[in-house]
Design a protein around this motif. Structure first.
Motif, PDB file in Angstrom:
ATOM      1  N   THR A 248      43.529 126.204-104.792  1.00 34.96           N
ATOM      2  CA  THR A 248      42.476 127.050-104.237  1.00 34.96           C
ATOM      3  C   THR A 248      41.476 126.165-103.489  1.00 34.96           C
ATOM      4  N   PHE A 249      40.413 126.764-102.981  1.00 38.01           N
ATOM      5  CA  PHE A 249      39.423 126.003-102.230  1.00 38.01           C
ATOM      6  C   PHE A 249      38.325 125.454-103.131  1.00 38.01           C
ATOM      7  N   ARG A 250      37.782 126.273-104.039  1.00 31.86           N
ATOM      8  CA  ARG A 250      36.541 125.909-104.719  1.00 31.86           C
ATOM      9  C   ARG A 250      36.711 125.404-106.142  1.00 31.86           C
ATOM     10  N   ASP A 251      37.897 125.448-106.722  1.00 28.42           N
ATOM     11  CA  ASP A 251      38.087 124.947-108.083  1.00 28.42           C
ATOM     12  C   ASP A 251      37.880 123.431-108.140  1.00 28.42           C
ATOM     13  N   GLY A 252      37.813 122.896-109.353  1.00 26.29           N
ATOM     14  CA  GLY A 252      37.575 121.463-109.522  1.00 26.29           C
ATOM     15  C   GLY A 252      38.612 120.599-108.839  1.00 26.29           C
ATOM     16  N   ASP A 253      39.843 121.082-108.784  1.00 27.78           N
ATOM     17  CA  ASP A 253      40.902 120.341-108.091  1.00 27.78           C
ATOM     18  C   ASP A 253      41.277 121.019-106.779  1.00 27.78           C
ATOM     19  N   GLY A 254      40.342 121.808-106.235  1.00 28.67           N
ATOM     20  CA  GLY A 254      40.621 122.569-105.012  1.00 28.67           C
ATOM     21  C   GLY A 254      40.609 121.718-103.754  1.00 28.67           C
ATOM     22  N   LEU A 255      40.892 122.383-102.647  1.00 28.12           N
ATOM     23  CA  LEU A 255      41.015 121.689-101.360  1.00 28.12           C
ATOM     24  C   LEU A 255      39.689 121.068-100.914  1.00 28.12           C
ATOM     25  N   TRP A 256      38.562 121.725-101.262  1.00 27.20           N
ATOM     26  CA  TRP A 256      37.276 121.184-100.818  1.00 27.20           C
ATOM     27  C   TRP A 256      36.896 119.902-101.561  1.00 27.20           C
ATOM     28  N   GLU A 257      37.600 119.574-102.640  1.00 27.00           N
ATOM     29  CA  GLU A 257      37.385 118.303-103.322  1.00 27.00           C
ATOM     30  C   GLU A 257      38.088 117.163-102.600  1.00 27.00           C
ATOM     31  N   ARG A 258      39.048 117.495-101.781  1.00 26.14           N
ATOM     32  CA  ARG A 258      39.840 116.471-101.069  1.00 26.14           C
ATOM     33  C   ARG A 258      39.513 116.397 -99.583  1.00 26.14           C
ATOM     34  N   TYR A 259      38.956 117.497 -99.062  1.00 20.61           N
ATOM     35  CA  TYR A 259      38.659 117.537 -97.627  1.00 20.61           C
ATOM     36  C   TYR A 259      37.212 117.974 -97.426  1.00 20.61           C
ATOM     37  N   ASP A 260      36.631 117.519 -96.338  1.00 24.42           N
ATOM     38  CA  ASP A 260      35.271 117.904 -95.985  1.00 24.42           C
ATOM     39  C   ASP A 260      35.326 119.268 -95.300  1.00 24.42           C
ATOM     40  N   ALA A 261      34.739 120.273 -95.955  1.00 27.26           N
ATOM     41  CA  ALA A 261      34.798 121.633 -95.423  1.00 27.26           C
ATOM     42  C   ALA A 261      34.163 121.725 -94.041  1.00 27.26           C
ATOM     43  N   MET A 262      33.070 121.021 -93.823  1.00 29.43           N
ATOM     44  CA  MET A 262      32.392 121.090 -92.536  1.00 29.43           C
ATOM     45  C   MET A 262      33.224 120.450 -91.436  1.00 29.43           C
ATOM     46  N   GLU A 263      34.052 119.476 -91.830  1.00 29.29           N
ATOM     47  CA  GLU A 263      34.855 118.790 -90.821  1.00 29.29           C
ATOM     48  C   GLU A 263      36.076 119.611 -90.420  1.00 29.29           C
ATOM     49  N   VAL A 264      36.802 120.147 -91.422  1.00 27.71           N
ATOM     50  CA  VAL A 264      38.045 120.868 -91.090  1.00 27.71           C
ATOM     51  C   VAL A 264      37.759 122.286 -90.606  1.00 27.71           C
ATOM     52  N   SER A 265      36.622 122.843 -90.999  1.00 31.78           N
ATOM     53  CA  SER A 265      36.288 124.216 -90.578  1.00 31.78           C
ATOM     54  C   SER A 265      35.492 124.181 -89.290  1.00 31.78           C
ATOM     55  N   SER A 266      35.980 123.495 -88.314  1.00 26.04           N
ATOM     56  CA  SER A 266      35.328 123.385 -87.017  1.00 26.04           C
ATOM     57  C   SER A 266      36.370 123.371 -85.921  1.00 26.04           C
ATOM     58  N   ILE A 267      35.895 123.523 -84.672  1.00 23.60           N
ATOM     59  CA  ILE A 267      36.818 123.532 -83.534  1.00 23.60           C
ATOM     60  C   ILE A 267      37.579 122.185 -83.470  1.00 23.60           C
ATOM     61  N   GLY A 268      36.825 121.106 -83.714  1.00 21.42           N
ATOM     62  CA  GLY A 268      37.472 119.804 -83.686  1.00 21.42           C
ATOM     63  C   GLY A 268      38.494 119.642 -84.785  1.00 21.42           C
ATOM     64  N   GLY A 269      38.179 120.166 -85.986  1.00 23.89           N
ATOM     65  CA  GLY A 269      39.106 120.067 -87.088  1.00 23.89           C
ATOM     66  C   GLY A 269      40.389 120.848 -86.838  1.00 23.89           C
ATOM     67  N   PHE A 270      40.273 122.046 -86.248  1.00 22.66           N
ATOM     68  CA  PHE A 270      41.451 122.824 -85.941  1.00 22.66           C
ATOM     69  C   PHE A 270      42.262 122.199 -84.819  1.00 22.66           C
ATOM     70  N   ALA A 271      41.574 121.578 -83.900  1.00 16.64           N
ATOM     71  CA  ALA A 271      42.286 120.954 -82.773  1.00 16.64           C
ATOM     72  C   ALA A 271      43.064 119.727 -83.251  1.00 16.64           C
TER      73      ALA A 271
END
Length: 271
Positions: A248-271
């Motif tokens: 999942t995204f927000r759990d202790g072992d979720g994706l946001w623990e491994r990736y920066d949400a602000m970085e991947v949730s942007s136009i640059g991150g998607f590109a």
């Protein structure tokens, strides 16, 4: 439509009708006053190891339609569940109400009768006037034309006593019947009653089934067949991914623990 319609006022008359001799029935319409006789007969036929002795024989995939509900309600037994249906009643003011106690009494009766069936789920439904209730061979239920009332699971006697004590301490009786609203044509409810039942909205799935009313076909079994075929894509609600091994995204072992949400949730991150 190419249908041969045969009318009979009694079960015996249908059995003795010459037009049904050596023919199988594809659509069976049953009035409420004949429900006990007809369904009892069909149940005995299905359990009998010998060939049917009468001419009333249903073909595979036959649709059985009950026109009106018996006063005492109806129970349909399936492989993993029992489906109970009973209708609204008219009170002294001619308002249509659903007696919640009657529904629980039916659930208790069925639970007691089939207590040896391990894991059997007893599902209860209240059917408003002029509504259509569809039950498939696998126990899946569906509402047509107007919403139905889905009862909560049956409570044990101990749970009932605890609930009654709680109601008495509140000073508010819990047994207020559900009253059908004239404007919305659906039952009205209070916050206390919502714990005992919920509205089951119409979804019209029956009209979208690829095989119509074929045996053991319902929306859920049809979806299962599609997924087993390997070409299906399912859009589900939140939380189901974790059970499937997808983080999942927000759990202790979720994706946001491994990736920066602000970085991947942007136009640059998607590109």
């Amino acid at each position: 439509l190419g249908m041969d319609v045969v009318c009979a006022s009694t079960l015996t008359a249908a059995q003795e009708n010459e037009r049904l001799r050596d023919r199988r029935v594809g659509l069976l319409l049953v009035t409420a006053d004949l429900a006990a006789d007809v369904f009892g007969y069909l149940n005995n036929q299905s359990e009998s190891k010998s060939a049917p002795v009468s001419t009333l024989d249903l073909q595979t995939g036959c649709t059985v339609a009950l026109i009106g509900l018996p006063e005492g309600g109806l129970c349909s037994l399936h492989a993993e569940c029992a489906v109970i249906a009973y209708g609204f009643e008219q009170d002294a003011d001619k308002k249509h109400i659903l007696n919640l106690k009657k529904g629980q009494a039916l659930q208790k009766e069925v639970r007691g009768k089939f207590h040896r069936v391990e894991g059997l789920e007893v599902r209860g439904y209240g059917i408003p006037v002029n509504s259509v209730f569809v039950v498939y061979a696998d126990g899946w239920a569906e509402a047509l034309q107007s919403p139905l009332v889905k009862m909560r699971p049956y409570r044990s006697e101990k749970q009932e006593e605890e609930k009654e004590s709680e109601s008495e301490s509140d000073g508010k009786p819990e047994e207020t019947p559900i009253v059908a609203s004239k404007e919305k044509k659906v039952p009205s409810k209070t916050s206390k009653e919502t714990k005992r039942w919920e509205l089951m909205d119409t979804d019209e799935n029956i009209y979208g089934l690829p095989q119509g009313l074929a045996p053991h076909v319902s929306p859920i079994s049809t979806a299962a067949e599609w997924l087993l075929g390997g070409n299906g894509l399912a859009f589900t609600g939140a939380g189901i991914s974790r059970e499937s091994g997808v983080p999942t995204f927000r759990d202790g072992d979720g994706l946001w623990e491994r990736y920066d949400a602000m970085e991947v949730s942007s136009i640059g991150g998607f590109a």
